[in-house]
Design a protein around this motif. Structure first.
Motif, PDB file in Angstrom:
ATOM      1  N   VAL A 312       0.850  -1.202   0.000  1.00 55.81           N
ATOM      2  CA  VAL A 312       0.000   0.000   0.000  1.00 55.81           C
ATOM      3  C   VAL A 312       0.883   1.250   0.000  1.00 55.81           C
ATOM      4  O   VAL A 312       0.648   2.200  -0.765  1.00 55.81           O
ATOM      5  N   ALA A 313       1.932   1.249   0.847  1.00 56.27           N
ATOM      6  CA  ALA A 313       2.845   2.403   0.894  1.00 56.27           C
ATOM      7  C   ALA A 313       3.484   2.635  -0.469  1.00 56.27           C
ATOM      8  O   ALA A 313       3.569   3.775  -0.953  1.00 56.27           O
ATOM      9  N   GLN A 314       3.916   1.548  -1.106  1.00 55.70           N
ATOM     10  CA  GLN A 314       4.566   1.679  -2.415  1.00 55.70           C
ATOM     11  C   GLN A 314       3.584   2.210  -3.457  1.00 55.70           C
ATOM     12  O   GLN A 314       3.913   3.099  -4.244  1.00 55.70           O
ATOM     13  N   ALA A 315       2.350   1.671  -3.426  1.00 53.71           N
ATOM     14  CA  ALA A 315       1.338   2.138  -4.390  1.00 53.71           C
ATOM     15  C   ALA A 315       1.018   3.616  -4.170  1.00 53.71           C
ATOM     16  O   ALA A 315       0.712   4.341  -5.114  1.00 53.71           O
ATOM     17  N   LEU A 316       1.109   4.061  -2.916  1.00 52.54           N
ATOM     18  CA  LEU A 316       0.849   5.477  -2.624  1.00 52.54           C
ATOM     19  C   LEU A 316       1.997   6.376  -3.075  1.00 52.54           C
ATOM     20  O   LEU A 316       1.900   7.596  -2.993  1.00 52.54           O
ATOM     21  N   GLY A 317       3.091   5.767  -3.499  1.00 53.37           N
ATOM     22  CA  GLY A 317       4.178   6.565  -4.060  1.00 53.37           C
ATOM     23  C   GLY A 317       5.454   6.575  -3.246  1.00 53.37           C
ATOM     24  O   GLY A 317       6.409   7.273  -3.604  1.00 53.37           O
ATOM     25  N   ALA A 318       5.505   5.809  -2.147  1.00 54.81           N
ATOM     26  CA  ALA A 318       6.714   5.803  -1.315  1.00 54.81           C
ATOM     27  C   ALA A 318       7.799   4.949  -1.968  1.00 54.81           C
ATOM     28  O   ALA A 318       7.499   3.945  -2.618  1.00 54.81           O
ATOM     29  N   ASP A 319       9.036   5.355  -1.767  1.00 57.22           N
ATOM     30  CA  ASP A 319      10.157   4.522  -2.201  1.00 57.22           C
ATOM     31  C   ASP A 319      10.518   3.623  -1.023  1.00 57.22           C
ATOM     32  O   ASP A 319      11.167   4.062  -0.074  1.00 57.22           O
ATOM     33  N   THR A 320      10.088   2.377  -1.087  1.00 58.84           N
ATOM     34  CA  THR A 320      10.274   1.462   0.046  1.00 58.84           C
ATOM     35  C   THR A 320      11.427   0.489  -0.192  1.00 58.84           C
ATOM     36  O   THR A 320      11.596  -0.452   0.586  1.00 58.84           O
ATOM     37  N   ARG A 321      12.212   0.727  -1.269  1.00 62.73           N
ATOM     38  CA  ARG A 321      13.314  -0.199  -1.563  1.00 62.73           C
ATOM     39  C   ARG A 321      14.280  -0.269  -0.377  1.00 62.73           C
ATOM     40  O   ARG A 321      14.678   0.758   0.166  1.00 62.73           O
ATOM     41  N   GLY A 322      14.619  -1.507  -0.005  1.00 59.02           N
ATOM     42  CA  GLY A 322      15.577  -1.706   1.082  1.00 59.02           C
ATOM     43  C   GLY A 322      14.967  -1.589   2.470  1.00 59.02           C
ATOM     44  O   GLY A 322      15.647  -1.792   3.472  1.00 59.02           O
ATOM     45  N   MET A 323      13.694  -1.238   2.540  1.00 55.15           N
ATOM     46  CA  MET A 323      13.055  -1.102   3.858  1.00 55.15           C
ATOM     47  C   MET A 323      12.534  -2.454   4.331  1.00 55.15           C
ATOM     48  O   MET A 323      11.940  -3.187   3.538  1.00 55.15           O
ATOM     49  N   PRO A 324      12.706  -2.801   5.601  1.00 55.88           N
ATOM     50  CA  PRO A 324      12.034  -4.007   6.114  1.00 55.88           C
ATOM     51  C   PRO A 324      10.514  -3.847   5.945  1.00 55.88           C
ATOM     52  O   PRO A 324      10.009  -2.718   6.079  1.00 55.88           O
ATOM     53  N   PRO A 325       9.796  -4.951   5.656  1.00 59.17           N
ATOM     54  CA  PRO A 325       8.351  -4.838   5.377  1.00 59.17           C
ATOM     55  C   PRO A 325       7.565  -4.084   6.450  1.00 59.17           C
ATOM     56  O   PRO A 325       6.718  -3.250   6.123  1.00 59.17           O
ATOM     57  N   LEU A 326       7.881  -4.342   7.733  1.00 58.03           N
ATOM     58  CA  LEU A 326       7.092  -3.694   8.774  1.00 58.03           C
ATOM     59  C   LEU A 326       7.316  -2.179   8.783  1.00 58.03           C
ATOM     60  O   LEU A 326       6.389  -1.401   9.022  1.00 58.03           O
TER      61      LEU A 326
END
Ligand SMILES: [Fe+2]
Length: 392
Positions: A312-326
């Motif tokens: 959901v965070a990624q779809a909202l536009g966040a760059d979550t690469r390298g982030m732990p899922p939580l």
């Protein structure tokens, strides 16, 4: 982000019989469309706000120009009551309507679908509360949304108020689907910012509650993620500049895709709480309830479905690469809370008449909802009460 692999889980996706037409300006095609359904007498269901906004002629003129006689029924109110639905159905029969056209937000479209149902079925609309209870096909219907949020034009649900109890209830099933969804984002260009905000948050909640819930499967998941992306890109823009046609188009897409996605999945705790919070003399508008409860619902759920919330965070536009899922999942909660704050919505349900005295009654009703069973985290009444208190 891909939907999680589930090699041992089978699923089905129900038939989608709605003829979906989408495009800026296509409301002008309504007359031709109505004639293609064989219609000669259209019963147009709407509300006084839509009439005041001057939108009714956008439908009545193309209908008249195609030789379709129109009667306007503009008595729809927020979460229309069962008696109003029955009066509308009686009027449609008296007019000898062969088509029902709904124009407006969720209440107008839900009322139009219920009136189409009760024009051809005996008894009361309250006899058909629940799923798949309507015995006979409704009149054909064309639903034309003027907000981007409800998804009613593509959904199986018609929500109304039971006038005997004051409770919001829903009747659903394939026979509560519109024949045609005519989605013209230009009809939302004059929608005020507050309504754009609340209904847009409702669309985002349909998509996100659907995506994270236990009944979601890859088809709903694909639609839901795309819907979240459209809302993430354009909800702020649509609220802050209502004339932004690209943003209005994105938001209508967000609403339609989420509406299709949620048909077989149900939703989650925000929508479980929404039915009682919209009932009795509280009667808080649905989109407002959803906007104000969604952040606390997500905060409660996030640890139960970190990969889904990370998506959901990624779809909202966040760059979550390298982030732990939580961590990425928690970011989705922050992003939605910030979005809500940026849209000028009330700060909490307390500003809408909700207080501690209501909590027990609201929770007791909400726990009966099918939306609780599919929520990603198992929820006790005490936990739901805490989620609700956090939204006041
Ligand atoms: Fe909703």
């Amino acid at each position: 982000m891909l939907f999680p692999s589930q090699p041992d889980r089978s699923f089905s996706f129900p038939p989608f019989p709605v003829d979906l037409r989408f495009g800026a300006g296509i409301a002008a095609d309504l007359g031709t469309l109505a004639r293609s359904l064989g219609a000669r007498r259209a019963f147009l269901v709407t509300d006084p706000g839509v009439v005041m906004a001057g939108l009714t002629p956008r439908l009545s003129e193309p209908l008249s120009a195609s030789g379709v006689e129109v009667e306007v029924f503009d008595e729809v109110r927020q979460d229309s009551g069962s008696q109003l639905i029955m009066r509308g159905a009686a009027e449609a029969r008296r007019f000898d309507a062969d088509l029902v056209v709904g124009l407006g937000g969720g209440s107008a479209l839900d009322s139009a679908k219920a009136i189409a149902a009760m024009a051809t079925n005996g008894g009361s609309i309250l006899d058909y509360v629940g799923l798949n209870k309507l015995p006979a096909d409704p009149l054909p219907s064309i639903c034309v949304p003027t907000t981007s949020g409800t998804g009613s034009e593509v959904s199986i649900w018609s929500v109304l108020t039971d006038d005997d109890t004051g409770m919001k209830v829903s009747a659903g099933g394939q026979r509560f689907m519109a024949t045609v969804a005519l989605c013209d984002p230009d009809l939302t260009l004059t929608l005020p910012p507050a309504v754009t905000a609340a209904t847009g948050m409702d669309a985002l909640a349909h998509a996100s509650e659907c995506y994270v819930n236990r009944a979601c499967q890859p088809v709903s998941g694909a639609l839901a993620l795309q819907s979240i992306a459209f809302a993430g890109r354009s909800l702020r823009k649509a609220v802050h500049d209502g004339a932004d046609r690209a943003a209005r188009c994105d938001m209508m897409l967000a609403s339609v895709l989420a509406g299709i996605a949620m048909n077989p999945t149900r939703l989650g705790l925000a929508h479980a709480l929404a039915m009682p919070l919209g009932s009795w003399n509280l009667k808080i508008p649905h989109g407002t309830i959803i906007a104000l409860t969604l952040p606390s619902v997500m905060a409660f759920n996030v640890e139960a479905a970190p990969e889904r919330y990370a998506a959901v965070a990624q779809a909202l536009g966040a760059d979550t690469r390298g982030m732990p899922p939580l961590e990425a999942a928690r970011l989705s909660v922050e992003m939605v809370a910030r979005l809500k704050d940026d849209l000028g919505l009330p700060r909490g349900l307390g500003e809408c008449g909700m207080n501690e005295d209501w909590v027990e009654r609201i929770v007791a009703e909400a726990m009966k909802s099918g939306n609780v069973a599919v929520n990603p985290r198992e929820t006790s009444p005490a936990q739901l009460a805490e989620v609700l208190r956090a939204s006041i």
